[in-house]
Design a protein around this motif. Structure first.
Motif: not given
Lengths: 205, 205
Positions: A129, A113, A115-117, A119-120, B26-27, B20-24, B116-117, B178, A26
């Motif tokens: 994954l 990387a 997995i921590y995003e 929902k994108l 940046g996302g 943040v935990l779903e999309r980061g 990771y970001e 996850k 993202g």
DNA sequence: AGAAACATACAGACTATATGGTACATGATG
DNA sequence: CATCATGTACCATATAGTCTGTATGTTTCT
């Protein structure tokens, strides 16, 4: 310019992989990928229809490399290990060896990387994954089953958890290594896992 | 409307943490935070000067909770454990207990998400992340030193790695849980870590 | 007590820029 | 010359951030 675009494509993927591991998917813009790869928009969108397509291809490539590393080291361990326990210990040792050489903290795992995003990404990517982790579980679990078949004593053990623990330690070590800026963490953590396995079956022997 | 904005502020932080935990980071868009918190732009930018300021505050809040959980469980372990080894085993057991209750895969660790970001954040934030991991290392290392002081046999051990391994296992377990969509992974992995410690010092006994 | 006067918390329209994506032209190569 | 590969200009939207207005609570002064 040559008419072979495969180099450009590879450079795009390399740049994107590095950027995802530094900034997340993202937080990575197509513009930035282009700059880092030293190309232009035209070239980028010629090779990848959308940013999402890049994400998919990137994961596929990483998955292929991951799969290859897993199978390669597994086969080497099978050749080098005299019995089932030795095979697993060698298997872990091979990864220790590989990560011990690194000076820089390992850039990280693309799976983590993503997995921590999560929902994108679409459901299909998320399935990919999941199955990647299950692949590691499967191979490790197979090696553990072999040990138990040879020596017995598997009743008191959670073999699935023990199999997962390799991946768990690796993923956790990547994060910790980056956080404390110390590349040695990874090999040392794998060493602890190897010692645990050794101890478990030495005691049960 | 009430003049106490602390609820709104909390709702912004809660929404942002989940996102943040779903999309980061940046996302996650400010717009999305607003929607999820059920407020408007005016309210958001009244409480947080910039998106970056939100990121900092979010990390500070998580850090405070994390610190509290660490100290709390440490003190409980000190009270409950009869000797140094028991204290560590209880300490790990308390976390197992806490994570065993979860049905949903734990949403994740904000530290890991940020790491990771990492390049999206300033040097100061990155230092905060590092020192958070070192805090866990310090507490665990202290407990391990106590065990060695009581029983000896620490020469053959990499106590720093063993201390780190708690965090490593926890972080790795979050990701794996996850990925395979199975909340039970976390407690079981901590169980393996506890068993490892037990085995190490039972053998060295 | 009552009302200015002020401060706090929020709403919603607006702006500038970043970003993903497109259209089309151009150069290389078989 | 036909096609693949790439460069350039352009477009629409998303996004972070601003500005102004306004309702509500608090303080102060008489």
């Amino acid at each position: 310019m040559p008419r072979d675009g495969s180099q450009t494509r590879t450079r795009i993927l390399d740049a994107a992989e590095a950027l995802v591991l530094e900034r997340g998917y993202g937080g990575m813009s197509v513009e930035r990928v282009i700059r880092q790869a030293g190309i232009t928009k035209g070239a980028f969108f010629y090779h990848f229809k959308t940013k999402e397509a890049l994400a998919r291809t990137l994961l596929e490539r990483f998955d292929a490399m991951d799969r290859a590393a897993l199978e390669d080291n597994h086969q080497r361990a099978v050749r080098l290990g005299s019995d089932a326990l030795q095979r697993l210990l060698v298997f872990v040792g091979l990864f220790e060896e590989a990560f011990a050489e690194l000076e820089q903290p390992y850039p990280g795992c693309l799976y983590a990387a993503y997995i921590y995003e999560a929902k994108l990404f679409d459901a299909d990517t998320q399935r990919t994954l999941g199955s990647s982790f299950l692949r590691w579980r499967g191979v490790l679990r197979g090696m553990l089953d072999d040990i138990v078949a040879e020596r017995g004593g598997g009743e008191a053990l959670d073999l699935e958890a023990l199999a997962d623990m390799f991946t768990v330690v690796l993923e956790g070590a990547f994060i910790t290594a980056k956080a404390v800026d110390d590349a040695s963490v990874i090999a040392r953590q794998l060493g602890e896992y190897r010692k645990y396995v050794e101890l478990l079956f030495a005691a049960g022997r």
